[in-house]
Design a protein around this motif. Structure first.
Motif, PDB file in Angstrom:
ATOM      1  N   LEU A 108       0.830  -1.200   0.000  1.00 29.11           N
ATOM      2  CA  LEU A 108       0.000   0.000   0.000  1.00 29.11           C
ATOM      3  C   LEU A 108       0.868   1.255   0.000  1.00 29.11           C
ATOM      4  O   LEU A 108       0.671   2.162  -0.816  1.00 29.11           O
ATOM      5  N   TYR A 109       1.848   1.299   0.886  1.00 27.46           N
ATOM      6  CA  TYR A 109       2.697   2.489   0.997  1.00 27.46           C
ATOM      7  C   TYR A 109       3.590   2.670  -0.233  1.00 27.46           C
ATOM      8  O   TYR A 109       4.029   3.798  -0.522  1.00 27.46           O
ATOM      9  N   SER A 110       3.850   1.601  -0.956  1.00 27.28           N
ATOM     10  CA  SER A 110       4.726   1.706  -2.123  1.00 27.28           C
ATOM     11  C   SER A 110       4.115   2.584  -3.212  1.00 27.28           C
ATOM     12  O   SER A 110       4.848   3.145  -4.036  1.00 27.28           O
ATOM     13  N   PHE A 111       2.791   2.708  -3.226  1.00 32.19           N
ATOM     14  CA  PHE A 111       2.147   3.545  -4.233  1.00 32.19           C
ATOM     15  C   PHE A 111       2.401   5.034  -3.973  1.00 32.19           C
ATOM     16  O   PHE A 111       2.112   5.866  -4.830  1.00 32.19           O
ATOM     17  N   ALA A 112       2.937   5.345  -2.806  1.00 36.37           N
ATOM     18  CA  ALA A 112       3.285   6.736  -2.507  1.00 36.37           C
ATOM     19  C   ALA A 112       4.676   7.088  -3.008  1.00 36.37           C
ATOM     20  O   ALA A 112       5.106   8.235  -2.874  1.00 36.37           O
ATOM     21  N   LEU A 113       5.377   6.118  -3.604  1.00 35.36           N
ATOM     22  CA  LEU A 113       6.744   6.346  -4.050  1.00 35.36           C
ATOM     23  C   LEU A 113       6.843   6.774  -5.503  1.00 35.36           C
ATOM     24  O   LEU A 113       7.920   7.145  -5.961  1.00 35.36           O
ATOM     25  N   SER A 114       5.746   6.706  -6.240  1.00 38.40           N
ATOM     26  CA  SER A 114       5.797   7.111  -7.639  1.00 38.40           C
ATOM     27  C   SER A 114       5.907   8.627  -7.731  1.00 38.40           C
ATOM     28  O   SER A 114       5.481   9.353  -6.825  1.00 38.40           O
ATOM     29  N   THR A 115       6.450   9.123  -8.831  1.00 40.03           N
ATOM     30  CA  THR A 115       6.639  10.565  -8.972  1.00 40.03           C
ATOM     31  C   THR A 115       5.317  11.309  -9.024  1.00 40.03           C
ATOM     32  O   THR A 115       5.268  12.508  -8.760  1.00 40.03           O
ATOM     33  N   THR A 116       4.250  10.600  -9.369  1.00 46.68           N
ATOM     34  CA  THR A 116       2.928  11.228  -9.388  1.00 46.68           C
ATOM     35  C   THR A 116       2.155  10.886  -8.127  1.00 46.68           C
ATOM     36  O   THR A 116       0.972  11.158  -8.029  1.00 46.68           O
ATOM     37  N   GLY A 117       2.857  10.263  -7.189  1.00 40.93           N
ATOM     38  CA  GLY A 117       2.177   9.741  -6.016  1.00 40.93           C
ATOM     39  C   GLY A 117       1.549  10.760  -5.104  1.00 40.93           C
ATOM     40  O   GLY A 117       0.339  10.925  -5.084  1.00 40.93           O
ATOM     41  N   LEU A 118       2.353  11.468  -4.345  1.00 42.12           N
ATOM     42  CA  LEU A 118       1.817  12.362  -3.326  1.00 42.12           C
ATOM     43  C   LEU A 118       2.124  13.824  -3.581  1.00 42.12           C
ATOM     44  O   LEU A 118       1.715  14.691  -2.812  1.00 42.12           O
ATOM     45  N   SER A 123       1.033  18.371   0.407  1.00 42.20           N
ATOM     46  CA  SER A 123       1.003  18.207   1.853  1.00 42.20           C
ATOM     47  C   SER A 123       2.223  17.427   2.301  1.00 42.20           C
ATOM     48  O   SER A 123       2.265  16.199   2.193  1.00 42.20           O
ATOM     49  N   ALA A 124       3.230  18.132   2.766  1.00 37.98           N
ATOM     50  CA  ALA A 124       4.443  17.478   3.251  1.00 37.98           C
ATOM     51  C   ALA A 124       4.144  16.630   4.484  1.00 37.98           C
ATOM     52  O   ALA A 124       4.744  15.578   4.688  1.00 37.98           O
ATOM     53  N   GLU A 125       3.190  17.088   5.290  1.00 42.98           N
ATOM     54  CA  GLU A 125       2.840  16.350   6.498  1.00 42.98           C
ATOM     55  C   GLU A 125       2.246  14.992   6.159  1.00 42.98           C
ATOM     56  O   GLU A 125       2.555  13.991   6.807  1.00 42.98           O
ATOM     57  N   ARG A 126       1.410  14.952   5.129  1.00 42.27           N
ATOM     58  CA  ARG A 126       0.797  13.677   4.756  1.00 42.27           C
ATOM     59  C   ARG A 126       1.845  12.732   4.197  1.00 42.27           C
ATOM     60  O   ARG A 126       1.833  11.540   4.481  1.00 42.27           O
TER      61      ARG A 126
END
Length: 313
Positions: A108-118, A123-126
């Motif tokens: 699940l967290y790996s999807f936040a690693l893409s360049t279009t992810g977050l 939101s740096a906090e998120r």
């Protein structure tokens, strides 16, 4: 169960599952059949959650790479569901089921690693919150695996893959400036796991040996303070990080090998090394000096033969 096997295989290669979730699986999830062992029931619940999140976040038909745009709210939603699942079943899980669950969270967290992810959330906090959860999850998974080190000869390929993915995640997070990363603890854990995996290698250049080579290369300078922890590979769902790590580790090979773009880089590097070693052999230098002068060759051979007979050789 066949569906559970297909689910794990598809995740390993970063592809959509080849077997859909039918009503029999949903019924088994809702009401556990008497014939279904508790272990399989627990794993079925975890695999179902993993299948859902991978299909939603990594199999989007609206994008070229399949990744869902602006996934942060969906990641947070699935994270809440997984926490609820942990609260419900954790007391019944064995260590193997717990590792499987933690590996699903890392997917699940790996999807936040893409360049279009977050980055679209602004939101740096998120981002920091998700990455901190990933760090703790990876550390817990690896520590749980170390607790099962005596069972290493009986680990399945799926267990091995879960451990390797956690190492890759930890190395990726170690390359960014995050206060929540305990560098000393992370390095120590990765080192212990590397030693454990190395002990499983049976032959030179087998799968485990190659994985250890990748980890060793990535560990040489993982704490170099990158501006972000994004991955370049973006079309393999939850397998993006593993493939990206292996792709990055190709730099350990020479420029000659990389220019060849071989199917098997390790074998090509081995051939290159063996050929380089031949150049250092004395008998090659002997022929190299006299190439084209056959009379000199035979003369030297006759002299050596004569000396050998005198020595009783």
């Amino acid at each position: 169960m066949t569906w559970l096997t297909w689910r794990r295989m598809s995740t390993r290669f970063g592809l959509p599952t080849m077997a859909g979730t039918d009503h029999s699986i949903l019924e088994a999830l809702a009401n556990k059949p008497a014939w279904l062992p508790d272990v399989m029931h627990h794993q079925l619940h975890i695999a179902y959650q993993g299948s859902r999140l991978c299909n939603v976040l990594g199999n989007c038909e609206m994008t070229a790479d399949g990744l869902l745009p602006n996934p942060a709210p969906i990641i947070q939603m699935f994270d809440t569901e997984l926490r609820a699942q942990e609260a419900r079943f954790a007391s019944c899980w064995r260590n193997n089921e717990y590792i499987f669950f933690l590996a699903t969270k890392l997917q699940l967290y790996s999807f936040a690693l893409s360049t279009t992810g977050l980055e679209l959330t602004n939101s740096a906090e998120r981002r920091t919150e998700i990455y901190s959860h990933a760090y703790l999850t990876a550390m817990n998974l690896l520590q749980s695996a170390l607790d099962l080190s005596t069972e290493l000869p009986y680990w399945s390929e799926h267990q091995l893959r879960n451990v390797i993915d956690a190492v890759y995640f930890l190395l990726k997070l170690g390359g960014a400036s995050y206060e929540f990363v305990d560098e000393a603890a992370a390095k120590n854990t990765v080192g212990q796991v590397w030693q454990l995996l190395r002990s499983r290698s049976q032959t030179e250049d087998d799968h485990v040996s190659r994985v250890c080579s990748v980890i060793e290369y990535l560990s040489q300078n993982p704490w170099k303070r990158e501006s972000n922890v994004s991955v370049k590979i973006k079309s393999r769902m939850a397998g993006n990080l593993a493939i990206d790590s292996v792709w990055c580790a190709r730099n350990r090979f020479s420029e000659t090998v990389r220019a060849q773009r071989p199917v098997d880089y390790t074998s090509a590097a081995g051939i290159e090394k063996s050929l380089d070693g031949l150049d250092e052999q004395p008998w090659l230098s002997f022929f190299g000096e006299v190439v084209g002068d056959w009379e000199c060759i035979f003369e030297k051979m006759n002299v050596e033969s004569l000396l050998g007979s005198m020595d009783g050789g």
